[in-house]
Design a protein around this motif. Structure first.
Motif, PDB file in Angstrom:
ATOM      1  N   ALA A  95     -15.846   5.282  30.146  1.00 47.02           N
ATOM      2  CA  ALA A  95     -16.711   4.520  29.250  1.00 47.02           C
ATOM      3  C   ALA A  95     -18.271   4.552  30.388  1.00 47.02           C
ATOM      4  N   SER A 138     -10.934   3.922  28.886  1.00 47.50           N
ATOM      5  CA  SER A 138     -10.510   2.873  30.540  1.00 47.50           C
ATOM      6  C   SER A 138     -12.338   3.433  30.814  1.00 47.50           C
ATOM      7  N   SER A 139     -12.089   1.938  31.637  1.00 44.64           N
ATOM      8  CA  SER A 139     -13.502   1.473  32.187  1.00 44.64           C
ATOM      9  C   SER A 139     -13.921   2.575  33.368  1.00 44.64           C
ATOM     10  N   ILE A 175     -15.908   0.758  25.365  1.00 49.11           N
ATOM     11  CA  ILE A 175     -14.343  -0.097  26.524  1.00 49.11           C
ATOM     12  C   ILE A 175     -13.274  -0.624  25.090  1.00 49.11           C
ATOM     13  N   LYS A 176     -14.179  -2.005  24.675  1.00 52.26           N
ATOM     14  CA  LYS A 176     -13.164  -2.367  23.692  1.00 52.26           C
ATOM     15  C   LYS A 176     -13.497  -1.116  21.986  1.00 52.26           C
ATOM     16  N   ALA A 177     -14.554  -0.941  22.007  1.00 53.78           N
ATOM     17  CA  ALA A 177     -15.494   0.111  20.944  1.00 53.78           C
ATOM     18  C   ALA A 177     -14.222   1.213  20.719  1.00 53.78           C
ATOM     19  N   TYR A 178     -13.937   1.878  21.899  1.00 48.93           N
ATOM     20  CA  TYR A 178     -13.276   3.473  21.268  1.00 48.93           C
ATOM     21  C   TYR A 178     -12.309   3.183  22.836  1.00 48.93           C
ATOM     22  N   ASN A 179     -11.470   2.165  22.810  1.00 53.53           N
ATOM     23  CA  ASN A 179     -10.392   2.086  23.294  1.00 53.53           C
ATOM     24  C   ASN A 179     -10.662   2.857  24.774  1.00 53.53           C
ATOM     25  N   ASP A 227     -18.000  -3.075  28.717  1.00 56.18           N
ATOM     26  CA  ASP A 227     -17.249  -3.420  28.196  1.00 56.18           C
ATOM     27  C   ASP A 227     -17.368  -3.177  26.548  1.00 56.18           C
ATOM     28  N   GLN A 228     -18.536  -3.511  26.275  1.00 55.48           N
ATOM     29  CA  GLN A 228     -18.413  -3.591  24.543  1.00 55.48           C
ATOM     30  C   GLN A 228     -17.646  -2.205  24.221  1.00 55.48           C
ATOM     31  N   ARG A 246      -5.281   3.885  23.760  1.00 53.33           N
ATOM     32  CA  ARG A 246      -5.726   5.406  24.813  1.00 53.33           C
ATOM     33  C   ARG A 246      -4.794   6.454  24.630  1.00 53.33           C
TER      34      ARG A 246
END
Length: 91
Positions: free
Chosen positions: A83, A79-80, A73-77, A70-71, A7
């Protein structure tokens, strides 16, 4: 950027956003930033603006438009909150 801290880039761009948007003062001294945000609507507004500014790290493409929060968050690292903001820009 340090690969162990994914992040980091978002955080740096978020802080640059504060500077470019003209936000003044030290925003997260004292209570945690989560607590501080609940205390000040102005702080919430500034944090939202800086997160929106940093959202350009998540490009506007058709794949992103079909992703869940959620995708993203994971793909771009990110925060919620970041995202969610970017996700809502496509709705």
């Amino acid at each position: 950027m340090n690969q162990k801290k994914p992040r980091s880039l978002f955080a740096v761009v978020h802080e640059v956003g504060h500077a470019l948007l003209g936000h003044k003062g030290i925003l997260n001294r004292g209570p945690s930033s989560v607590v501080a945000a609940s205390l000040s609507s102005n702080l919430k507004r500034m944090e939202h603006q800086a997160n929106s500014y940093a959202g350009f790290l998540m490009p506007d493409h058709s794949g992103l438009r079909t992703m869940t929060i959620d995708q993203i968050i994971k793909a771009y690292n990110v925060s919620s909150e970041a995202a969610r903001i970017r996700w809502s820009q496509f709705r």
